[in-house]
Design a protein around this motif. Structure first.
Motif, PDB file in Angstrom:
ATOM      1  N   GLN A 160       0.866  -1.176   0.000  1.00 19.47           N
ATOM      2  CA  GLN A 160       0.000   0.000   0.000  1.00 19.47           C
ATOM      3  C   GLN A 160       0.896   1.217   0.000  1.00 19.47           C
ATOM      4  OE1 GLN A 160      -3.644   0.200   1.243  1.00 19.47           O
ATOM      5  NE2 GLN A 160      -3.813  -1.791   0.321  1.00 19.47           N
ATOM      6  N   GLU A 161       0.339   2.273  -0.508  1.00 16.17           N
ATOM      7  CA  GLU A 161       1.167   3.476  -0.600  1.00 16.17           C
ATOM      8  C   GLU A 161       1.534   3.974   0.788  1.00 16.17           C
ATOM      9  OE1 GLU A 161       1.072   8.056  -1.928  1.00 16.17           O
ATOM     10  OE2 GLU A 161      -0.740   6.847  -2.053  1.00 16.17           O
ATOM     11  N   GLU A 162       0.526   4.158   1.627  1.00 15.37           N
ATOM     12  CA  GLU A 162       0.812   4.617   2.967  1.00 15.37           C
ATOM     13  C   GLU A 162       1.007   3.392   3.846  1.00 15.37           C
ATOM     14  OE1 GLU A 162      -2.345   6.070   1.859  1.00 15.37           O
ATOM     15  OE2 GLU A 162      -1.601   8.063   1.304  1.00 15.37           O
ATOM     16  N   MET A 163       2.163   3.305   4.458  1.00 15.28           N
ATOM     17  CA  MET A 163       2.426   2.168   5.303  1.00 15.28           C
ATOM     18  C   MET A 163       1.607   2.269   6.578  1.00 15.28           C
ATOM     19  SD  MET A 163       4.208  -0.315   4.439  1.00 15.28           S
ATOM     20  CE  MET A 163       4.886  -1.003   5.953  1.00 15.28           C
ATOM     21  N   PHE A 164       1.482   3.476   7.083  1.00 20.19           N
ATOM     22  CA  PHE A 164       0.787   3.637   8.351  1.00 20.19           C
ATOM     23  C   PHE A 164      -0.596   4.192   8.107  1.00 20.19           C
ATOM     24  CE2 PHE A 164       5.194   3.693   9.676  1.00 20.19           C
ATOM     25  CZ  PHE A 164       5.132   2.770  10.701  1.00 20.19           C
ATOM     26  N   ASP A 214      11.414   0.653 -16.953  1.00 23.22           N
ATOM     27  CA  ASP A 214      12.096   0.793 -15.669  1.00 23.22           C
ATOM     28  C   ASP A 214      11.187   0.562 -14.466  1.00 23.22           C
ATOM     29  OD1 ASP A 214      14.618   1.166 -16.484  1.00 23.22           O
ATOM     30  OD2 ASP A 214      14.909   3.063 -15.407  1.00 23.22           O
ATOM     31  N   ILE A 215       9.909   0.562 -14.722  1.00 18.19           N
ATOM     32  CA  ILE A 215       8.985   0.415 -13.591  1.00 18.19           C
ATOM     33  C   ILE A 215       9.027  -1.028 -13.115  1.00 18.19           C
ATOM     34  CG2 ILE A 215       6.615   0.628 -12.836  1.00 18.19           C
ATOM     35  CD1 ILE A 215       6.183   2.672 -14.939  1.00 18.19           C
ATOM     36  N   ASP A 216       9.327  -1.229 -11.846  1.00 14.02           N
ATOM     37  CA  ASP A 216       9.430  -2.600 -11.356  1.00 14.02           C
ATOM     38  C   ASP A 216       8.094  -3.071 -10.804  1.00 14.02           C
ATOM     39  OD1 ASP A 216       9.222  -1.153  -9.152  1.00 14.02           O
ATOM     40  OD2 ASP A 216      11.076  -1.804  -8.202  1.00 14.02           O
ATOM     41  N   GLN A 217       8.094  -4.285 -10.382  1.00  9.79           N
ATOM     42  CA  GLN A 217       6.842  -4.898  -9.949  1.00  9.79           C
ATOM     43  C   GLN A 217       6.253  -4.198  -8.722  1.00  9.79           C
ATOM     44  OE1 GLN A 217       7.030  -9.123  -9.739  1.00  9.79           O
ATOM     45  NE2 GLN A 217       5.547  -9.190  -8.098  1.00  9.79           N
ATOM     46  N   ALA A 218       7.143  -3.891  -7.780  1.00  7.35           N
ATOM     47  CA  ALA A 218       6.657  -3.252  -6.551  1.00  7.35           C
ATOM     48  C   ALA A 218       5.987  -1.921  -6.883  1.00  7.35           C
ATOM     49  CB  ALA A 218       7.813  -3.047  -5.586  1.00  7.35           C
ATOM     50  N   THR A 219       6.613  -1.155  -7.770  1.00  4.83           N
ATOM     51  CA  THR A 219       6.020   0.128  -8.135  1.00  4.83           C
ATOM     52  C   THR A 219       4.679  -0.085  -8.825  1.00  4.83           C
ATOM     53  OG1 THR A 219       8.285   0.782  -8.568  1.00  4.83           O
ATOM     54  CG2 THR A 219       6.567   2.331  -9.203  1.00  4.83           C
ATOM     55  N   LEU A 240      -1.156   0.268  -8.430  1.00  5.27           N
ATOM     56  CA  LEU A 240      -2.454  -0.389  -8.459  1.00  5.27           C
ATOM     57  C   LEU A 240      -3.250  -0.094  -7.185  1.00  5.27           C
ATOM     58  CD1 LEU A 240      -3.549  -2.142 -10.619  1.00  5.27           C
ATOM     59  CD2 LEU A 240      -2.825  -4.145  -9.376  1.00  5.27           C
ATOM     60  N   TYR A 241      -2.554  -0.009  -6.073  1.00  5.63           N
ATOM     61  CA  TYR A 241      -3.268   0.184  -4.810  1.00  5.63           C
ATOM     62  C   TYR A 241      -3.130   1.598  -4.291  1.00  5.63           C
ATOM     63  CZ  TYR A 241      -3.961  -4.732  -5.008  1.00  5.63           C
ATOM     64  OH  TYR A 241      -4.359  -5.964  -5.420  1.00  5.63           O
ATOM     65  N   SER A 242      -2.713   2.516  -5.146  1.00 10.87           N
ATOM     66  CA  SER A 242      -2.616   3.891  -4.662  1.00 10.87           C
ATOM     67  C   SER A 242      -4.026   4.445  -4.503  1.00 10.87           C
ATOM     68  CB  SER A 242      -1.817   4.733  -5.641  1.00 10.87           C
ATOM     69  OG  SER A 242      -2.644   5.059  -6.727  1.00 10.87           O
ATOM     70  N   ASN A 243      -4.085   5.637  -3.963  1.00 14.19           N
ATOM     71  CA  ASN A 243      -5.400   6.176  -3.630  1.00 14.19           C
ATOM     72  C   ASN A 243      -6.070   6.871  -4.796  1.00 14.19           C
ATOM     73  OD1 ASN A 243      -5.231   5.303  -1.053  1.00 14.19           O
ATOM     74  ND2 ASN A 243      -4.291   7.173  -0.284  1.00 14.19           N
ATOM     75  N   TYR A 244      -5.417   6.935  -5.935  1.00 16.49           N
ATOM     76  CA  TYR A 244      -5.955   7.772  -7.002  1.00 16.49           C
ATOM     77  C   TYR A 244      -6.295   6.930  -8.213  1.00 16.49           C
ATOM     78  CZ  TYR A 244      -3.697  10.864  -3.782  1.00 16.49           C
ATOM     79  OH  TYR A 244      -3.307  11.480  -2.629  1.00 16.49           O
ATOM     80  N   ARG A 245      -7.433   7.230  -8.752  1.00 19.80           N
ATOM     81  CA  ARG A 245      -7.961   6.447  -9.849  1.00 19.80           C
ATOM     82  C   ARG A 245      -7.018   6.400 -11.065  1.00 19.80           C
ATOM     83  NH1 ARG A 245     -13.240   4.771  -9.407  1.00 19.80           N
ATOM     84  NH2 ARG A 245     -12.219   4.138  -7.525  1.00 19.80           N
ATOM     85  N   PRO A 246      -6.518   7.570 -11.552  1.00 19.72           N
ATOM     86  CA  PRO A 246      -5.660   7.500 -12.740  1.00 19.72           C
ATOM     87  C   PRO A 246      -4.426   6.625 -12.503  1.00 19.72           C
ATOM     88  CG  PRO A 246      -6.284   9.752 -12.291  1.00 19.72           C
ATOM     89  CD  PRO A 246      -6.711   8.957 -11.117  1.00 19.72           C
ATOM     90  N   ALA A 247      -3.876   6.684 -11.291  1.00 19.61           N
ATOM     91  CA  ALA A 247      -2.709   5.872 -10.988  1.00 19.61           C
ATOM     92  C   ALA A 247      -3.072   4.399 -11.059  1.00 19.61           C
ATOM     93  CB  ALA A 247      -2.182   6.221  -9.603  1.00 19.61           C
TER      94      ALA A 247
END
Lengths: 552, 1072
Positions: A221-225, B816-821, B826-833
């Protein structure tokens, strides 16, 4: 009262066909507490933690039916009905007119529907989304977990501010206990955890951990906390403290066979009372089986295998009995239930003995803490005066050993037992110490990171405080009179600042203050809309005090 | 010791001739003393000191002022005040012949001598005031003597009057009052204004400049900068926001405004909106009086109109006993006062009457004063006829506009002003006659309007002489009969009519002004003098009459053969379309003259009317400007533009359009422009100008490379809030050569994340170009931009635009974008991301790298695209899914229905019998979701294998759900039979089902049956089952209890040794 938590990650329960894992995410603001082990008694643990979940989500408050949709429809319909009623005068003309108007109205409704439907749709979708996404926001306070040298225990309090649950598991429940750090912390808790708990099986290797690290990262997740801010109503915190403080009160205790609890639950499941009194009357006679009388049917259930061993005959009524259904899941796994009744209308406790685990269900006097119960008990009243030095000694002692019986603490600190008990009582009220009904230990458990504001919590409102003052001043005279079909009428006279007030209260069969009046300014302006006035409260307190004295 | 201030006061009256000197001295740093000397003039003076110990400057000044005040109040005066103080010599009053003035002088003389020979009482302060009103120069010497005679009122009146009738010699006295802090503030302010009135020009300016220095430094700064808006906000802050008992800043600014028109404009605007509330109103009063003193008609009229218009402040709780509030009586008084002042000016034949009346008329606005005529009826007791009479009172339009009606038709017999001077009503007909016909004046006004209108209609050709008609009108309405009061005064100042026409905003006012103007005896000469500016101003008034009159005037004056350019310009600038049409017609007819004028072209270009600008586009091709003229035009335009302030979007759009026309026609000349000039334009305040400058830069592209343009300039353009500037910035950026751009990575990155979406989108083709050319730069950009997607966006829509540019222009550089990124995206808070994350996952992340759990988590994602990716993954990697089936079945438990449906379908179709293991089947059935459970049961039954039966029973029996427990009973008979050890493992299952409260009847029955059968098989089984049944037998359910008892009886009969909680007794039988 605002509580701030910061969790690293989320509590996760993971299970597949062969293994399962439970990882609780603790509050990282608090001093580090962790525990790692593997579950040995999985099924029992599953049932117990499910029961604990039932406490967390329990909400038995009266919820009125939502009639807004009907009312909206009725408001629209009213004009139509009115027109129909009026239409009888001049049938033909009115009919035509009505028809035209009806058509027009229908058109308008359709138009409105057309205009508004995207909005309604979007709103519905939004709420559905919210429900899906933020179901955890529907819960109040995340459970508290404490790791002690001999056991680990969870505590939680229900949403309706009336049920307390505690699950303590000693280390026999686990195998391969790794290192652990004693302490107390809040854990992240969410609704779908319950579903995952259901997947615990005997044949699956199940790890159990309270660990800020959690499982190895699966989905990043982006925010860890996660920062969580919970605004708890004061009444909630007060209820929690009242119940745990009531544990230290002297109580009538007896054991129940699991099937007795089954019988209680079965009766409650089969019948639903339409009117009061909604109480269970426990008849305890030394050497005889415990009898429970379910009102209003007066159905007597005799617990033939549970013999009361107390010294004297007692009759105790408790209310809010439907909360006992929480115990249902424990029936097959429990060896026995120990019941502690502190008195009529006072909190009661049910300790399920699950072998190496104990599940304690604490119930407040009533499900709803509305004004009609007000002024009856003051569980948060200080019971004795203790010097600060004693308090500190006791606290430091507990900080070292985490737990101890009152006698042991008295011996170690060299303080007299009564003052040690009083100090422990004060700490219990403050949420720093908990009394373990099962073992008789006092355990150190800091409910919150910051100390709770006790002065703010003792009384639910200023009127209660001034009523307490009136009672201690003792300028109350009253007489009680039984009125058939109504209840007990108590009339009193209270002199305040040389002015006499004459409150009258009526207490019904459910120990509720059903009607009341007074000749004070507060009553004359507000009637009972803002709750009873201080004189009524004082009168009730004085009455209860006298009743308790005469019973004893 | 050093003198700070010194005053020498003298007193001479009768035999007395004495002097009093006051010093304020500094004895050390921060230490001051006040000393005095007094005695007979010329003799040795006695000394004294008011300060035993030295004090600080404010305290010393207070003592000094108080002492001076005290002495002045006793009749002392300074020598420099009014020349050498000598015995009072009565001024020469022989020139005064007006009996009123004679009387005033007499009164003053007697007041000075302290004896009265008049029968009527007239307060001296009022006499003094009257002298001031009449500007009676001869009264000044008396007044200077009388200042301190009686009360504060008299002092105030004297100061006021001195300002009007005094001379330069009185300035000393006034200065002393103005600067002495012991006098009340309002008196000092009056003294200041009086002083300013009396000072000669240079000294006045110096005095006010000095005064300005006493203001708050911040206000001084704002005034110095000359920004109106800043000053207004500053005053707003100081007065409206700050709550104080008094706001002297208002009065101080009024003083400053005497020489500073900007301050005056702002102050008047502020006063127009200042609420008449407590703490403000005292200053409004003061300002009003000061304006009266200065004959500042604009302010008097402004306040007068507000008094007339605004209700008294009823909400002030202390209004009743406070003189500081705007109460009902205050309002009534002030209204009367303004009216009386107007009247008296007229009666005195003072030309100021016209000025004040004009100012008052200009205060009326048709938008605000639009109350229609109305009438009220009531019953009035008639004592003669001893009966009630029904009386109707009619009120004219805007009946409450007292000044309006007074000035326009104060002599009209048909209208009467009520006694409280607040409303005009229609004069009732004398008794006996019938009710007068409906208000005549309004119909008359209508007639007049029609007349004027017909005048215009008739005068399409300029041959009709207005003078003729005017004379006729004069003949019919002789001056004495005119309903306009003091018409003769108006006639002396006909410019007032033009002013009214230009600035007025009420039909009646225009009507009056036009009517009187046309009737003026010297109308023709007046008309001759009206030039293009007047016409322009007339056409600028949105009302009908000025417009028509302006157009009419233009048509009369315009000669196509000798065209007056200013008239065409005035027409083109007009509000009405007709006027502009006319202007364009004429301009088109004579392009040779029009286009020869550079100023004309410039005005055409930047006209605020679209049709005029369009016309410019049409007209300009005809222009044949010499090089010199073109240059001049461009230089003028640039000068105009670079000094143009920023006035908001609309003006900017006009400027932009103008500059674009300029570019269209004079592009060639613009290219020649010097870089310095462009630089200067870029610094201009107006964004449109900056955009123009940026486009000029672009024009230069043909000559120079733009590579040297630095980043800061570009950034400024790209960040500008005005869209054309940004567009020009993007164009410049695109014009820079690729080699140069590659070097400026930061600039490219910035332009991708610019605060405006149009910039971000406009830059995309450029990014594409660069990315194709320089792959490493593109990769660098990707690495910089991707993290931004996961951060909170700095401007709206940033994420979306970033995702767009990443997934289109830069899509081939995402390696250059790795799997973790990718997962973080995918799980960021923003729809476009999230959407971009799917793209990355799809294209760049190898499937082998992901765990099944991660894939399943994607199936629970709230973005459908992500879920679909998960489904695709499942479909594409069937073999792997089959291998990792234990983990994969979790997809069935997804939170999203579509994913669940997909999963059910997937497992149903893709998996064969050999692909399943008991573990995975049970795992499906373990779900909490009833639908998935049912699916699990379906699969279990379909793929059931005999040899796995015991495993199934054991695993399924642990399910906490009722339905699964019931399902498990199916296996009970077959796989648990005769196996005690196995049965012991199932104990929890038995107990759990049997103690289900009010549920699972069938399951209970089956278990009872099973246990009953098994219990009698072996002794161990009997004991084991007996213990379970013994517990259950405590139930209150009668059926279950009976069942338990019967089982126990069976056990007892088979194995009597087993301990059971029942006692069996023989049924007693009767023996016969």
């Amino acid at each position: 009262m605002l509580f701030n938590y910061r969790y690293s990650g989320q509590t996760e329960v993971y299970s597949n066909a062969t293994s399962a894992g439970i990882s609780f995410a603790p509050d990282t603001h608090r001093e580090p507490t962790f525990f790692n082990g593997k579950l040995r008694k999985k099924l029992a643990f599953r049932e117990a933690i499910s029961a604990l979940h039932d406490v967390v989500v329990s909400d038995l408050r009266f919820k009125p039916k939502d009639k807004t949709a009907y009312k909206e429809w009725a408001a629209q319909q009213e004009s139509v009905w009115l027109a129909e009623a009026m239409g009888h005068y001049d049938a033909a003309a009115a009919e035509n007119q009505m028809k035209a108007l009806k058509d027009e109205l229908n058109n308008i409704y359709q138009e409105k529907e057309k205009v508004m439907s995207p909005y309604y749709k979007a709103r519905r979708a939004y709420f559905d989304y919210l429900y899906q996404k933020d179901r955890d926001a529907w819960f109040v306070l995340d459970p508290v977990i404490s790791v002690h040298p001999d056991e680990i225990f969870f505590e939680c309090f229900s949403q309706d501010e009336s049920a307390y649950g505690k699950l303590s598991a000693n280390y026999n429940v686990f195998k391969e206990v790794n290192e652990f750090q004693c302490g107390t912390t809040n854990i992240d808790y969410s609704a779908n955890l319950y579903n995952e708990f259901q997947k615990i099986r005997d044949y699956k290797e199940t790890t159990f951990s309270v660990d800020p690290g959690g499982f190895s990262v699966q989905t990043t997740q982006e925010e860890m906390f996660r920062e969580v801010k919970i605004d708890l109503p004061d009444s909630w915190v007060r209820g929690f403290l009242q119940v745990s403080s009531a544990m230290t009160l002297p109580a009538a205790s007896f054991d129940l066979h699991p099937m007795d609890v089954y019988n209680f639950c079965s009766w409650l499941r089969r019948f639903k009372e339409k009117n009061g009194p909604r109480s269970i009357r426990f008849l305890l006679e030394p050497g005889k089986p415990v009898r429970a009388i379910f009102e209003p049917w007066n159905k007597e259930i005799v617990c033939a295998r549970s013999i009361y061993t107390g010294p004297q005959r007692r009759e105790i009524r408790i209310w809010g009995r439907r909360r006992m259904l929480i115990l249902e899941r424990l029936i097959p796994v429990a060896k026995k239930f120990t019941v502690h009744l502190t008195g009529s209308g006072l909190p009661s406790f049910y300790v399920a003995d699950l072998g190496d685990m104990q599940f304690t269900l604490g119930l407040s006097g009533w499900t709803a803490n509305d004004w009609s119960r007000a002024g009856q008990f003051d569980l948060m009243a200080p019971r004795a005066e203790v010097s600060d030095m004693t308090k500190e000694l006791v606290y430091n002692e507990l900080k070292q050993t985490w737990m101890g019986k009152a006698e042991e603490i008295a011996a170690k600190t060299g303080q007299p037992l009564p003052s040690v008990l009083a100090a422990l009582g004060i700490y219990t009220q403050a949420g720093k110490v908990i009394y373990d009904l099962h073992t008789g230990y006092y355990r150190l458990r800091e409910l919150s990171r910051e100390p709770l504001p006790l002065d703010q919590l003792r009384f639910s409102n200023p009127k209660e405080a001034s009523a307490t003052r009136l009672v201690t001043d003792g300028k109350i005279t009253f007489s009680a009179q039984e009125v058939p079909g109504v209840g007990t009428q108590v009339t009193g006279e209270i002199t305040v600042a040389r002015r006499p007030y004459h409150p009258v209260i009526v207490i019904d069969g459910d120990e509720r203050m059903s009607t009341a009046h007074c000749d004070c300014y507060d009553y004359q302006t507000n009637k009972l809309y803002k709750g009873p006035c201080e004189h009524m409260l004082a009168l009730r307190m004085a009455y209860e005090k006298q009743k308790a004295n005469s019973n004893a | 010791m050093r003198f700070i201030k010194q005053t020498k006061l003298f007193f001479r009256e009768g035999n007395s001739d004495k002097t009093y000197e006051i010093d304020l001295c500094e004895v050390g740093p921060g230490q001051y003393v006040v000393n005095f000397r007094y005695g007979k003039r010329g003799s040795a003076l006695k000394e004294g000191s008011k300060t035993v110990n030295p004090v600080d400057l404010p305290a010393a000044t207070a003592i000094y002022d108080a002492l001076e005040k005290e002495k002045r109040s006793k009749g002392y005066a300074a020598e420099q005040d009014a020349g050498p103080v000598a015995e009072f010599v009565a001024p020469d009053t022989s020139q005064v012949t007006d009996p009123v003035q004679v009387a005033i002088l007499k009164r003053l003389e007697y007041a000075l001598k302290r004896n009265s020979r008049f029968k009527t009482e007239w307060k001296t302060s009022r006499v003094i005031w009257k002298a001031g009103e009449l500007r009676l120069k001869e009264a000044a010497p008396f007044i200077t003597k009388l200042i301190e005679r009686e009360s504060a009122m008299q002092r105030y009146s004297s100061l006021w009057a001195l300002g009007r009738c005094g001379s330069e010699s009185d300035t000393g006295t006034l200065k002393a009052y103005a600067e002495n802090s012991t006098y009340p503030y309002y008196q000092r302010q009056i003294a200041v204004h009086a002083l300013i009135l009396l000072l000669p020009e240079a000294a006045r300016k110096e005095y006010i400049a000095q005064f300005e220095k006493g203001l708050d430094p911040e206000i001084q700064n704002v005034i110095k900068n000359g920004n109106r808006a800043d000053l207004l906000t500053e005053i707003n802050q100081r007065v409206k926001v700050l709550v104080q008992p008094a706001y002297p800043v208002l009065e101080e600014l009024y003083v400053v405004s005497i020489i500073n028109p900007m301050v005056r404009e702002v102050l008047l605007k502020f006063i127009t909106e200042l609420p008449f509330k407590r703490n403000y109103f005292q200053h409004v009063r003061h300002l009003f009086k000061q304006a009266e003193l200065r004959d500042d008609h604009e302010l008097v009229a402004l306040l007068g109109a507000r008094f007339e218009w605004e209700e008294d402040n009823k909400s002030d709780p202390y209004a009743r006993n406070s003189s500081r509030a705007y109460t009902k009586t205050t309002r009534a008084y002030l209204r009367r006062r303004v009216l009386r002042r107007v009247k008296q000016m007229g009666k005195r034949n003072d030309m100021q009457y016209v000025r004040l009346a004009t100012a008052l008329l200009l205060q009326y606005d048709a938008a605000k004063h639009n109350k229609p005529e109305y009438s009220t009826s009531t019953y009035v007791w008639n004592t003669n006829s001893r009966s009630y009479a029904y009386v109707t009172t009619g009120f004219p339009k805007n009946a409450g506009a007292v000044f309006l009606h007074y000035i326009l038709q104060g002599n009209n017999k048909a209208l009467t002003l009520n006694t409280s001077k607040t409303i005009w009503y229609i004069t009732p007909a004398p008794e006996g006659t019938t009710q007068a016909p409906a208000p005549e004046q309004s119909r008359k006004g209508e007639n007049l309007l029609q007349k004027v209108a017909s005048l215009f209609r008739g005068r399409k050709h300029a041959d009709v002489q207005p003078a003729v008609s005017a004379e006729q009108v004069i003949k019919t309405t002789s001056e004495t009969e005119s309903e306009v009061p003091f018409l003769h005064l108006w006639r002396q100042l006909p410019q007032a009519f033009i002013q009214l026409l230009i600035k007025g905003s009420m039909e009646e006012v225009h009507d009056f002004a036009l009517h009187q103007l046309l009737q003026h005896p010297d109308y023709n000469t007046l008309r001759e003098r009206m030039d293009g500016n007047v016409i322009r101003a007339l056409l600028g008034n949105p009302f009908r009459l000025p417009q028509e009159y302006g157009l009419q005037l233009a048509r009369e004056k315009f000669n196509i053969n000798a065209p007056d350019l200013s008239i065409i310009q005035a027409l083109l600038n007009g509000i009405s379309e007709e006027a502009r049409q006319q202007g364009m017609e004429w301009a088109e007819a004579r392009p040779d003259i029009c286009l020869a004028d550079v100023g004309f072209i410039q005005e055409l270009l930047f006209s605020k009317h679209k049709d005029v600008r369009d016309f410019a586009v049409k007209l300009l091709p005809k222009a044949t400007l010499s090089e010199e003229q073109t240059k001049k035009l461009i230089i003028n335009t640039i000068a105009f533009l670079s000094s143009f302030p920023d006035l908001g979007q609309e003006t900017n759009d006009i400027l932009t359009e103008g500059t674009r026309i300029l570019e269209q026609f004079f592009g060639a000349a613009l290219i020649q422009l010097d870089f310095n000039l462009i630089e200067q334009l870029l610094q201009a305040a107006s964004p449109a100008t900056q955009a123009f400058a940026a486009r000029l830069l672009l024009l230069k592209k043909q000559q120079f490379k733009l590579d040297h343009i630095n980043d800061s300039l570009l950034l400024r353009l790209l960040e500008n809030s005005y869209q054309p500037v940004r567009a020009a910035g993007v164009d410049i950026l695109s014009a820079i050569s690729d080699e140069e751009l590659v070097k400026r990575q930061g600039l490219l990155l910035y332009s991708c994340t610019a605060p405006y979406t149009d910039v971000r989108n406009a830059i995309r083709p450029l990014i594409k170009r660069i990315a194709e050319r320089e792959a490493s730069l593109a990769v660098w950009l990707v690495n910089e931009l991707v993290p931004l997607l996961m951060r909170k966006e700095t401007s709206e829509g940033l994420h979306e635009d970033l995702a767009l540019v990443l997934s289109n222009e830069l899509v081939s550089h995402l390696q250059d974008i790795d799997q973790a990124t990718a997962l973080r995206l995918l799980y960021s808070n923003y729809r476009p991301a999230q959407a971009f994350g799917v793209l990355v996952l799809d294209k760049y992340i190898p499937a082998e790298g992901l765990t099944i759990k991660q894939v399943i988590a994607a199936g629970n994602h709230e973005l459908q695209a992500v879920r679909e990716w998960c489904w695709r993954f499942f479909n594409q990697h069937v073999a792997r899914i089959k291998y990792e089936r234990d983990a994969a079945v979790a997809l069935l438990d997804a939170t999203w229905e579509d994913t669940r449906n997909f999963a059910a379908e997937y497992f149903r179709t893709q998996f064969q019998a050999e692909d399943w293991s008991p573990e995975s089947l049970v795992a499906i059935a373990d779900s909490v979701n009833p639908l998935v459970q049912a699916f699990g049961r379906e699969l279990l039954t379909r793929f059931f294998r005999e040899e796995d039966g015991t495993v199934y029973l054991m695993k399924l029996s642990q399910h906490p759900g009722v339905t699964m427990q019931l399902f498990a009973t199916n296996y009970l008979e077959n796989y648990a039979k005769d196996n005690l050890a196995y049965m012991k493992d199932l104990e929890h299952y038995f107990r759990s089902v049997l103690s289900r409260v009010n549920k699972a009847r069938v399951a209970k029955e089956r278990i009872f049956n099973f246990l009953e059968k098994e219990s009698v098989k072996t002794a161990e089984a009997a004991e084991y089952i007996g213990s379970i049944i013994a517990d259950i037998s405590a139930t209150v359910a009668i059926g279950d209890k009976a069942r338990c008892i019967s089982i126990m009886r069976n056990i007892h009969q088979a194995y009597p040794d087993v301990l059971l909680p029942v006692r069996f007794s023989e049924i007693p039988m009767k023996h016969f």
